[in-house]
Write an enzyme that holds these catalytic residues in place. Structure first.
Site, PDB file in Angstrom:
ATOM      1  N   ILE A 130      28.644 -47.800  39.893  1.00 42.54           N
ATOM      2  CA  ILE A 130      27.735 -48.945  40.117  1.00 42.54           C
ATOM      3  C   ILE A 130      27.696 -49.351  41.589  1.00 42.54           C
TER       4      ILE A 130
ATOM      5  N   ASP B 110      22.500 -45.449  43.828  1.00 42.60           N
ATOM      6  CA  ASP B 110      21.737 -45.490  42.573  1.00 42.60           C
ATOM      7  C   ASP B 110      22.279 -46.552  41.631  1.00 42.60           C
TER       8      ASP B 110
ATOM      9  N   LEU C 243      37.099 -41.906  37.547  1.00 43.00           N
ATOM     10  CA  LEU C 243      36.816 -40.743  36.690  1.00 43.00           C
ATOM     11  C   LEU C 243      38.000 -39.782  36.601  1.00 43.00           C
TER      12      LEU C 243
ATOM     13  N   SER D 226      29.852 -37.363  46.089  1.00 46.62           N
ATOM     14  CA  SER D 226      28.474 -36.844  46.067  1.00 46.62           C
ATOM     15  C   SER D 226      28.047 -36.164  47.366  1.00 46.62           C
TER      16      SER D 226
ATOM     17  N   SER E 212      21.805 -32.749  39.485  1.00 50.89           N
ATOM     18  CA  SER E 212      21.271 -32.703  40.847  1.00 50.89           C
ATOM     19  C   SER E 212      20.460 -31.434  41.096  1.00 50.89           C
TER      20      SER E 212
ATOM     21  N   GLU F 161      20.720 -29.833  43.618  1.00 55.88           N
ATOM     22  CA  GLU F 161      21.654 -28.896  44.259  1.00 55.88           C
ATOM     23  C   GLU F 161      22.087 -27.796  43.284  1.00 55.88           C
TER      24      GLU F 161
ATOM     25  N   TYR G 189      30.425 -28.942  45.196  1.00 53.54           N
ATOM     26  CA  TYR G 189      29.739 -30.077  44.560  1.00 53.54           C
ATOM     27  C   TYR G 189      28.729 -29.566  43.529  1.00 53.54           C
TER      28      TYR G 189
ATOM     29  N   LYS H 167      28.596 -29.952  39.468  1.00 48.71           N
ATOM     30  CA  LYS H 167      27.479 -30.586  38.737  1.00 48.71           C
ATOM     31  C   LYS H 167      26.953 -29.650  37.646  1.00 48.71           C
TER      32      LYS H 167
ATOM     33  N   GLY I 243      23.197 -30.957  62.147  1.00 49.57           N
ATOM     34  CA  GLY I 243      23.363 -29.528  61.873  1.00 49.57           C
ATOM     35  C   GLY I 243      22.012 -28.843  61.737  1.00 49.57           C
TER      36      GLY I 243
ATOM     37  N   ARG J 230      26.787 -26.075  56.932  1.00 47.93           N
ATOM     38  CA  ARG J 230      27.559 -25.840  55.705  1.00 47.93           C
ATOM     39  C   ARG J 230      27.896 -24.358  55.563  1.00 47.93           C
TER      40      ARG J 230
HETATM   41  P1  NAP Z   1      26.790 -42.435  45.977  1.00 47.69           P
HETATM   42  O1  NAP Z   1      26.037 -43.474  46.740  1.00 47.69           O
HETATM   43  O2  NAP Z   1      27.696 -41.506  46.676  1.00 47.69           O
HETATM   44  O3  NAP Z   1      27.603 -43.212  44.819  1.00 47.69           O
HETATM   45  C1  NAP Z   1      28.564 -42.549  44.074  1.00 47.69           C
HETATM   46  C2  NAP Z   1      29.288 -43.569  43.209  1.00 47.69           C
HETATM   47  O4  NAP Z   1      30.365 -42.892  42.535  1.00 47.69           O
HETATM   48  C3  NAP Z   1      29.930 -44.713  44.004  1.00 47.69           C
HETATM   49  O5  NAP Z   1      29.887 -45.888  43.238  1.00 47.69           O
HETATM   50  C4  NAP Z   1      31.366 -44.239  44.141  1.00 47.69           C
HETATM   51  O6  NAP Z   1      32.291 -45.278  44.361  1.00 47.69           O
HETATM   52  C5  NAP Z   1      31.565 -43.629  42.767  1.00 47.69           C
HETATM   53  N1  NAP Z   1      32.716 -42.748  42.698  1.00 47.69           N
HETATM   54  C6  NAP Z   1      33.145 -41.847  43.605  1.00 47.69           C
HETATM   55  N2  NAP Z   1      34.272 -41.256  43.189  1.00 47.69           N
HETATM   56  C7  NAP Z   1      34.561 -41.805  41.988  1.00 47.69           C
HETATM   57  C8  NAP Z   1      35.631 -41.648  41.084  1.00 47.69           C
HETATM   58  N3  NAP Z   1      36.653 -40.821  41.322  1.00 47.69           N
HETATM   59  N4  NAP Z   1      35.626 -42.377  39.944  1.00 47.69           N
HETATM   60  C9  NAP Z   1      34.628 -43.254  39.686  1.00 47.69           C
HETATM   61  N5  NAP Z   1      33.595 -43.460  40.533  1.00 47.69           N
HETATM   62  C10 NAP Z   1      33.574 -42.747  41.668  1.00 47.69           C
HETATM   63  O7  NAP Z   1      25.772 -41.525  45.139  1.00 47.69           O
HETATM   64  P2  NAP Z   1      24.262 -41.854  44.705  1.00 47.69           P
HETATM   65  O8  NAP Z   1      23.358 -41.347  45.747  1.00 47.69           O
HETATM   66  O9  NAP Z   1      24.166 -43.238  44.224  1.00 47.69           O
HETATM   67  O10 NAP Z   1      24.123 -40.839  43.483  1.00 47.69           O
HETATM   68  C11 NAP Z   1      24.467 -41.235  42.151  1.00 47.69           C
HETATM   69  C12 NAP Z   1      24.787 -39.997  41.323  1.00 47.69           C
HETATM   70  O11 NAP Z   1      23.651 -39.122  41.316  1.00 47.69           O
HETATM   71  C13 NAP Z   1      25.936 -39.153  41.855  1.00 47.69           C
HETATM   72  O12 NAP Z   1      26.575 -38.564  40.744  1.00 47.69           O
HETATM   73  C14 NAP Z   1      25.254 -38.080  42.674  1.00 47.69           C
HETATM   74  O13 NAP Z   1      26.068 -36.930  42.736  1.00 47.69           O
HETATM   75  C15 NAP Z   1      24.008 -37.852  41.847  1.00 47.69           C
HETATM   76  N6  NAP Z   1      22.815 -37.414  42.572  1.00 47.69           N
HETATM   77  C16 NAP Z   1      22.402 -38.057  43.692  1.00 47.69           C
HETATM   78  C17 NAP Z   1      21.219 -37.659  44.305  1.00 47.69           C
HETATM   79  C18 NAP Z   1      20.692 -38.370  45.527  1.00 47.69           C
HETATM   80  O14 NAP Z   1      19.839 -37.781  46.212  1.00 47.69           O
HETATM   81  N7  NAP Z   1      21.113 -39.589  45.810  1.00 47.69           N
HETATM   82  C19 NAP Z   1      20.459 -36.614  43.758  1.00 47.69           C
HETATM   83  C20 NAP Z   1      20.917 -35.996  42.606  1.00 47.69           C
HETATM   84  C21 NAP Z   1      22.096 -36.415  42.007  1.00 47.69           C
HETATM   85  P3  NAP Z   1      32.558 -45.844  45.876  1.00 47.69           P
HETATM   86  O15 NAP Z   1      31.398 -46.768  46.161  1.00 47.69           O
HETATM   87  O16 NAP Z   1      33.857 -46.537  45.737  1.00 47.69           O
HETATM   88  O17 NAP Z   1      32.578 -44.655  46.782  1.00 47.69           O
HETATM   89  O1  F7E Z   2      21.640 -33.041  53.542  1.00 48.88           O
HETATM   90  C1  F7E Z   2      20.974 -30.984  56.479  1.00 48.88           C
HETATM   91  C2  F7E Z   2      21.943 -30.448  55.466  1.00 48.88           C
HETATM   92  O2  F7E Z   2      23.633 -34.449  53.095  1.00 48.88           O
HETATM   93  C3  F7E Z   2      20.297 -32.665  53.484  1.00 48.88           C
HETATM   94  C4  F7E Z   2      23.293 -35.646  47.908  1.00 48.88           C
HETATM   95  O3  F7E Z   2      22.808 -36.901  47.484  1.00 48.88           O
HETATM   96  O4  F7E Z   2      21.131 -34.663  47.635  1.00 48.88           O
HETATM   97  C5  F7E Z   2      22.164 -34.882  48.574  1.00 48.88           C
HETATM   98  O5  F7E Z   2      22.675 -33.648  49.050  1.00 48.88           O
HETATM   99  C6  F7E Z   2      20.051 -31.497  54.412  1.00 48.88           C
HETATM  100  C7  F7E Z   2      21.054 -30.349  54.229  1.00 48.88           C
HETATM  101  O6  F7E Z   2      21.854 -34.165  51.320  1.00 48.88           O
HETATM  102  C8  F7E Z   2      22.948 -32.835  58.883  1.00 48.88           C
HETATM  103  O7  F7E Z   2      22.496 -29.204  55.889  1.00 48.88           O
HETATM  104  C9  F7E Z   2      21.416 -31.307  58.926  1.00 48.88           C
HETATM  105  O8  F7E Z   2      20.373 -29.129  54.230  1.00 48.88           O
HETATM  106  O9  F7E Z   2      21.375 -35.550  53.262  1.00 48.88           O
HETATM  107  P1  F7E Z   2      22.182 -34.392  52.843  1.00 48.88           P
HETATM  108  P2  F7E Z   2      22.075 -32.921  50.333  1.00 48.88           P
HETATM  109  O10 F7E Z   2      23.100 -31.997  50.820  1.00 48.88           O
HETATM  110  O11 F7E Z   2      20.726 -32.363  50.023  1.00 48.88           O
HETATM  111  C10 F7E Z   2      21.514 -33.906  46.472  1.00 48.88           C
HETATM  112  C11 F7E Z   2      20.302 -33.788  45.572  1.00 48.88           C
HETATM  113  C12 F7E Z   2      22.721 -34.430  45.818  1.00 48.88           C
HETATM  114  O12 F7E Z   2      22.882 -34.304  44.605  1.00 48.88           O
HETATM  115  C13 F7E Z   2      23.833 -34.879  46.704  1.00 48.88           C
HETATM  116  O13 F7E Z   2      24.708 -35.749  45.992  1.00 48.88           O
HETATM  117  O14 F7E Z   2      20.211 -31.953  55.757  1.00 48.88           O
HETATM  118  N1  F7E Z   2      21.631 -31.634  57.626  1.00 48.88           N
HETATM  119  N2  F7E Z   2      22.228 -32.028  59.716  1.00 48.88           N
HETATM  120  C14 F7E Z   2      22.565 -32.578  57.569  1.00 48.88           C
HETATM  121  N3  F7E Z   2      23.097 -33.247  56.515  1.00 48.88           N
HETATM  122  C15 F7E Z   2      24.040 -34.179  56.796  1.00 48.88           C
HETATM  123  N4  F7E Z   2      24.584 -34.880  55.771  1.00 48.88           N
HETATM  124  N5  F7E Z   2      24.467 -34.454  58.062  1.00 48.88           N
HETATM  125  C16 F7E Z   2      23.954 -33.807  59.152  1.00 48.88           C
HETATM  126  O15 F7E Z   2      24.322 -34.067  60.289  1.00 48.88           O
END
Ligand code: NAP
Ligand code: F7E
Length: 348
Positions: A10, A14, A65, A90, A135, A137, A158, A162, A220, A287
């Site tokens: 929470i 999201d 978790l 995440s 995701s 991903e 990651y 997932k 990057g 990466r």
């Molecule tokens: P986020 O901002 O990183 O939030 C993750 C949440 O999980 C935070 O509340 C975090 O707590 C909590 N958490 C981390 N480790 C935990 C643990 N060991 N036990 C219980 N809770 C834990 O991620 P988000 O962007 O809101 O995304 C929500 C979910 O959707 C995640 O599962 C993510 O992988 C997935 N997702 C995200 C995206 C995206 O683009 N945002 C896309 C696809 C899927 P803290 O606040 O204490 O860190």
């Molecule tokens: O990277 C490139 C990086 O970290 C996006 C998470 O919410 O979405 C997220 O994962 C792109 C990648 O998101 C930097 O290499 C370049 O290609 O913002 P990001 P992500 O990896 O797509 C998915 C759907 C999830 O599920 C995940 O939880 O941007 N990039 N330079 C960089 N990325 C970061 N973070 N930092 C850089 O400096």
């Protein structure tokens, strides 16, 4: 209506939007918060009310978790009608540094929560609807556009975790007849996005450079392409999935992708600066295995749930830059008045 929802995660981006949505819809909302040495509830402080106040409908519980017993106890106590599993380590790049922890929380953590919900259902004879945060991903290196029929080819610990969570959830649906939906959400962002994800890293840097608080932005891979939507739209899809007649899996995406470079252009245009003067490449942000191009086909969600995104990527960047300019402005004021020392943050 007296429905109870339990949100794991929470305090995340999201989780905060979903909690707002469910409170608006009249739910009693319970959230799981990790114990930390500092407050980690910044994204939900505006909707939190002390549990001793009358009419409070938001309740927080300490849990993790990685702690199945604790999860089980919370599920038994809350007796939820809906569980949203948004908890995760995440960050894709960090998952290469912390692979075991990521797998434990993202994959095994989901299994622990599913087991807790299954046992609660058996004991109470109540039905619980379960949302699993999958995701894009998981598609990894599969060619775009990706939809529900695209095979998974994860490219990080990651993403592999997932995929495991996705199949645990699917297996529990098939084996025990549980109402479980896997959302396969493409990247979604907002002013509440974590500062180490690339969009927010860029909008925050653009604002801070504009106000003289920073001078450089290290990134990057600028060629990666993502289908970026607005988090507020995406949590609506999560809720809609759990209101359907049958449990199912859905891709949620805008159907439009942009590169990191295009994100830079849009963000720096907002502050009337040329990004090329400020951005430097740093290989630490690359990466070990990259996902080049994610572009979602959300036809199924559109047709079966009536879901549509409402915010375009340029509108999203504008919203995020405006927010970060406001934050940078406040920081500048505090610094000028001597109330805040100059400081740097560790970021990926
Ligand atoms: P986020 O901002 O990183 O939030 C993750 C949440 O999980 C935070 O509340 C975090 O707590 C909590 N958490 C981390 N480790 C935990 C643990 N060991 N036990 C219980 N809770 C834990 O991620 P988000 O962007 O809101 O995304 C929500 C979910 O959707 C995640 O599962 C993510 O992988 C997935 N997702 C995200 C995206 C995206 O683009 N945002 C896309 C696809 C899927 P803290 O606040 O204490 O860190
Ligand atoms: O990277 C490139 C990086 O970290 C996006 C998470 O919410 O979405 C997220 O994962 C792109 C990648 O998101 C930097 O290499 C370049 O290609 O913002 P990001 P992500 O990896 O797509 C998915 C759907 C999830 O599920 C995940 O939880 O941007 N990039 N330079 C960089 N990325 C970061 N973070 N930092 C850089 O400096």
């Amino acid at each position: 209506m007296n429905r109870r929802a339990l949100i794991v995660g929470i305090t995340g981006q999201d989780g905060s939007y979903l909690a707002e949505l469910l409170l608006q819809k009249g739910y009693q909302v319970h959230g799981i918060v990790r114990r930390a040495s500092t407050f980690n509830t910044g994204r939900i402080d505006h909707i939190y009310a002390d549990r001793h106040e009358p009419d409070t409908r938001l309740f927080l519980h300490f849990g993790d978790l990685s702690d199945g017993t604790g999860m089980r106890r919370i599920v038994e106590e809350v007796k939820p009608n809906e569980v949203y599993n948004l908890g995760a380590q995440s960050h894709v790049r960090v998952s290469f540094d912390e692979p075991e922890y990521t797998a434990d929380v993202v994959a095994t953590g989901t299994l622990r929560l599913l087991e807790a919900v299954r046992d609660y259902m058996l004991g109470s004879k109540q039905t619980v609807r379960f949302y699993q945060a999958g995701s894009s991903e998981m598609f990894g290196s599969e060619a775009p556009p990706q939809n529900e029929k695209t095979p998974f080819h994860p490219r990080s610990p990651y993403a592999a975790s997932k995929v495991a969570a996705h199949w645990f959830a699917t297996n529990y649906r098939e084996a025990y007849g549980m109402f479980i939906c896997n959302g396969i959400l493409f990247n979604h962002e907002s002013p509440r996005r974590g500062e180490t994800f690339v969009t927010r890293k860029i909008t925050r840097a653009a604002a801070r450079i504009k106000l003289g608080l920073d001078h450089k932005l290290h990134l990057g891979n600028l060629d990666a392409k993502r289908d970026w939507g607005f988090a507020g739209d995406y949590v609506r899809a999560m809720w809609q999935m759990l209101q359907a007649d049958q449990p199912d899996d859905f891709v949620v995406a805008t159907g439009v992708s942009h590169s990191v470079r295009q994100c830079l252009e849009l963000a720096f245009q907002e502050v009337e600066l040329d990004w090329k003067k400020y951005v430097e490449l740093d290989s630490r942000y690359l990466r070990p295995a990259e996902v080049d191009h994610l572009l979602g086909d959300a036809s199924k969600a559109r047709e079966k749930l009536g879901w549509q995104p409402t915010v375009t990527f340029p509108e999203l960047v504008k919203m995020m830059v405006a927010h970060d300019l406001e934050l940078a402005g406040r920081e500048q004021t505090l610094r000028l008045s001597g109330q805040l020392q100059e400081g740097r943050r560790h970021a990926w």
